[in-house]
Write an enzyme that holds these catalytic residues in place. Structure first.
Site, PDB file in Angstrom:
ATOM      1  N   SER A  20       0.834  -1.212   0.000  1.00 18.25           N
ATOM      2  CA  SER A  20       0.000   0.000   0.000  1.00 18.25           C
ATOM      3  C   SER A  20       0.867   1.260   0.000  1.00 18.25           C
ATOM      4  O   SER A  20       0.508   2.265  -0.624  1.00 18.25           O
ATOM      5  CB  SER A  20      -0.977  -0.004   1.175  1.00 18.25           C
ATOM      6  OG  SER A  20      -0.290   0.099   2.398  1.00 18.25           O
ATOM      7  N   ASN A 116      13.306   4.446   4.675  1.00 14.67           N
ATOM      8  CA  ASN A 116      12.388   3.418   5.175  1.00 14.67           C
ATOM      9  C   ASN A 116      11.214   4.097   5.863  1.00 14.67           C
ATOM     10  O   ASN A 116      11.338   5.220   6.351  1.00 14.67           O
ATOM     11  CB  ASN A 116      13.131   2.539   6.193  1.00 14.67           C
ATOM     12  CG  ASN A 116      12.264   1.429   6.752  1.00 14.67           C
ATOM     13  OD1 ASN A 116      11.561   0.738   6.001  1.00 14.67           O
ATOM     14  ND2 ASN A 116      12.282   1.247   8.061  1.00 14.67           N
ATOM     15  N   HIS A 118       8.503   3.390   9.020  1.00 13.61           N
ATOM     16  CA  HIS A 118       8.330   2.523  10.191  1.00 13.61           C
ATOM     17  C   HIS A 118       7.057   2.941  10.935  1.00 13.61           C
ATOM     18  O   HIS A 118       6.818   4.140  11.119  1.00 13.61           O
ATOM     19  CB  HIS A 118       9.552   2.644  11.106  1.00 13.61           C
ATOM     20  CG  HIS A 118       9.453   1.759  12.301  1.00 13.61           C
ATOM     21  ND1 HIS A 118       9.682   0.398  12.235  1.00 13.61           N
ATOM     22  CD2 HIS A 118       9.089   2.030  13.584  1.00 13.61           C
ATOM     23  CE1 HIS A 118       9.484  -0.132  13.431  1.00 13.61           C
ATOM     24  NE2 HIS A 118       9.124   0.838  14.267  1.00 13.61           N
ATOM     25  N   ASP A 150      20.400   3.390   8.228  1.00 17.07           N
ATOM     26  CA  ASP A 150      21.809   3.174   8.570  1.00 17.07           C
ATOM     27  C   ASP A 150      21.979   1.740   9.050  1.00 17.07           C
ATOM     28  O   ASP A 150      21.060   0.926   8.894  1.00 17.07           O
ATOM     29  CB  ASP A 150      22.298   4.236   9.579  1.00 17.07           C
ATOM     30  CG  ASP A 150      21.636   4.092  10.941  1.00 17.07           C
ATOM     31  OD1 ASP A 150      20.911   3.101  11.173  1.00 17.07           O
ATOM     32  OD2 ASP A 150      21.867   4.983  11.795  1.00 17.07           O
ATOM     33  N   GLY A 152      21.934   0.362  11.907  1.00 16.54           N
ATOM     34  CA  GLY A 152      21.124  -0.106  13.031  1.00 16.54           C
ATOM     35  C   GLY A 152      19.727  -0.516  12.579  1.00 16.54           C
ATOM     36  O   GLY A 152      19.392  -0.445  11.391  1.00 16.54           O
ATOM     37  N   VAL A 153      18.900  -0.922  13.545  1.00 18.45           N
ATOM     38  CA  VAL A 153      17.518  -1.282  13.229  1.00 18.45           C
ATOM     39  C   VAL A 153      16.632  -0.058  13.476  1.00 18.45           C
ATOM     40  O   VAL A 153      16.510   0.406  14.606  1.00 18.45           O
ATOM     41  CB  VAL A 153      17.046  -2.479  14.091  1.00 18.45           C
ATOM     42  CG1 VAL A 153      15.565  -2.762  13.859  1.00 18.45           C
ATOM     43  CG2 VAL A 153      17.869  -3.714  13.762  1.00 18.45           C
TER      44      VAL A 153
HETATM   45  C1  GAR Z   1       4.001  -0.598   6.760  1.00 17.86           C
HETATM   46  O1  GAR Z   1       3.046  -0.338   7.755  1.00 17.86           O
HETATM   47  C2  GAR Z   1       5.396  -0.284   7.245  1.00 17.86           C
HETATM   48  O2  GAR Z   1       5.399   0.741   8.172  1.00 17.86           O
HETATM   49  C3  GAR Z   1       5.798  -1.582   7.862  1.00 17.86           C
HETATM   50  O3  GAR Z   1       5.282  -2.564   6.991  1.00 17.86           O
HETATM   51  C4  GAR Z   1       4.058  -2.096   6.462  1.00 17.86           C
HETATM   52  C5  GAR Z   1       4.015  -2.402   4.975  1.00 17.86           C
HETATM   53  O4  GAR Z   1       2.743  -2.193   4.473  1.00 17.86           O
HETATM   54  N1  GAR Z   1       7.226  -1.672   7.948  1.00 17.86           N
HETATM   55  C6  GAR Z   1       7.878  -2.140   9.010  1.00 17.86           C
HETATM   56  O5  GAR Z   1       7.308  -2.579   9.991  1.00 17.86           O
HETATM   57  C7  GAR Z   1       9.390  -2.126   8.900  1.00 17.86           C
HETATM   58  N2  GAR Z   1       9.988  -2.235  10.175  1.00 17.86           N
HETATM   59  P1  GAR Z   1       2.489  -2.072   2.910  1.00 17.86           P
HETATM   60  O6  GAR Z   1       3.083  -3.314   2.268  1.00 17.86           O
HETATM   61  O7  GAR Z   1       1.005  -2.021   2.773  1.00 17.86           O
HETATM   62  O8  GAR Z   1       3.155  -0.813   2.449  1.00 17.86           O
END
Ligand code: GAR
Length: 211
Positions: A20, A116, A118, A150, A152-153
């Site tokens: 999405s 990214n 998050h 970077d 890290g996580v």
């Molecule tokens: C999103 O909510 C994103 O924030 C999360 O995965 C989802 C992907 O949704 N990412 C993480 O948790 C990374 N640590 P999508 O495939 O519908 O974009």
């Protein structure tokens, strides 16, 4: 404003899920609100929705097997991802629900050019299922964060954040839905700002210049 003959700002998207966030970024590019183009989508999950979403939009989409590890790409896979991104001439790598950690070699290849999203207000609740972490902690406000990647996580310089209230009757599902709605506003805005050359990194701080 991009000059005639100037090359488009190209984006490579990596995702493992339904896609999405990819969809809203691609649609913002197509609508011209982000002066960029998604050149390529890569996934480590063969039947990920993100690949279908890309194909529906006529965007090149490939499954590249991640190799022998569970939480990262193995060396061969890393090489294949990097080659695909270079072949597509990606200026920026956009992680959109890519559930593997990128290692140093990858980060070096696209230094300062990987972002990214998050689903929490970092540095709170890094890692998996951040919306569940927020609920379990009893947080009253959470949200989403776009950041440079970077080593890290979920720890790189923060580009943008959007807050989401946690309601008394929230379930993990309702909270995650509202966070995703916020993500869908925030991510295209951040991508557009980067594509316009508006974003400057000063140490840990990311500064939004004027357009
Ligand atoms: C999103 O909510 C994103 O924030 C999360 O995965 C989802 C992907 O949704 N990412 C993480 O948790 C990374 N640590 P999508 O495939 O519908 O974009």
């Amino acid at each position: 404003m991009r000059m005639m003959g100037e090359r488009k700002f190209l984006i490579g998207v990596l995702g493992s899920g339904k896609g999405s966030n990819f969809a809203v970024v691609a649609d913002a590019c197509r609508a011209g609100t982000a002066p960029a183009e998604v050149a390529l989508v890569l996934s480590d999950v063969a039947d990920a929705g993100i690949l279908e979403q890309a194909r529906q939009r006529g965007i090149q989409a490939r499954f590249i097997p991640p190799g022998k590890f569970r939480t990262r790409l193995d060396e061969e896979a890393e090489q294949a991802y990097l080659e695909a991104l270079r072949a597509a001439r990606a200026d920026l790598v956009v992680l959109a629900g890519f559930m593997r950690v990128l290692k140093q070699r990858f980060l070096n290849a696209f230094a300062g050019r990987i972002i990214n999203i998050h689903p929490s207000l970092l540095p709170a609740f890094p890692g998996l299922e951040a919306w569940k972490q927020a609920l379990a902690h009893g947080a009253k406000v959470t949200g989403c964060t776009v950041h440079f990647v970077d080593a890290g996580v979920d720890s790189g310089p923060i580009i943008g954040q959007q807050a989401v209230p946690v309601l008394d009757d929230d379930t993990p599902e309702t909270l995650h839905q509202r966070i995703q709605a916020a993500e869908h506003e925030l991510y295209p805005r951040c991508v557009a700002a980067i594509a316009r050359g508006q974003i400057r990194v000063e140490g840990r701080r990311v500064v939004w210049g004027k357009t």
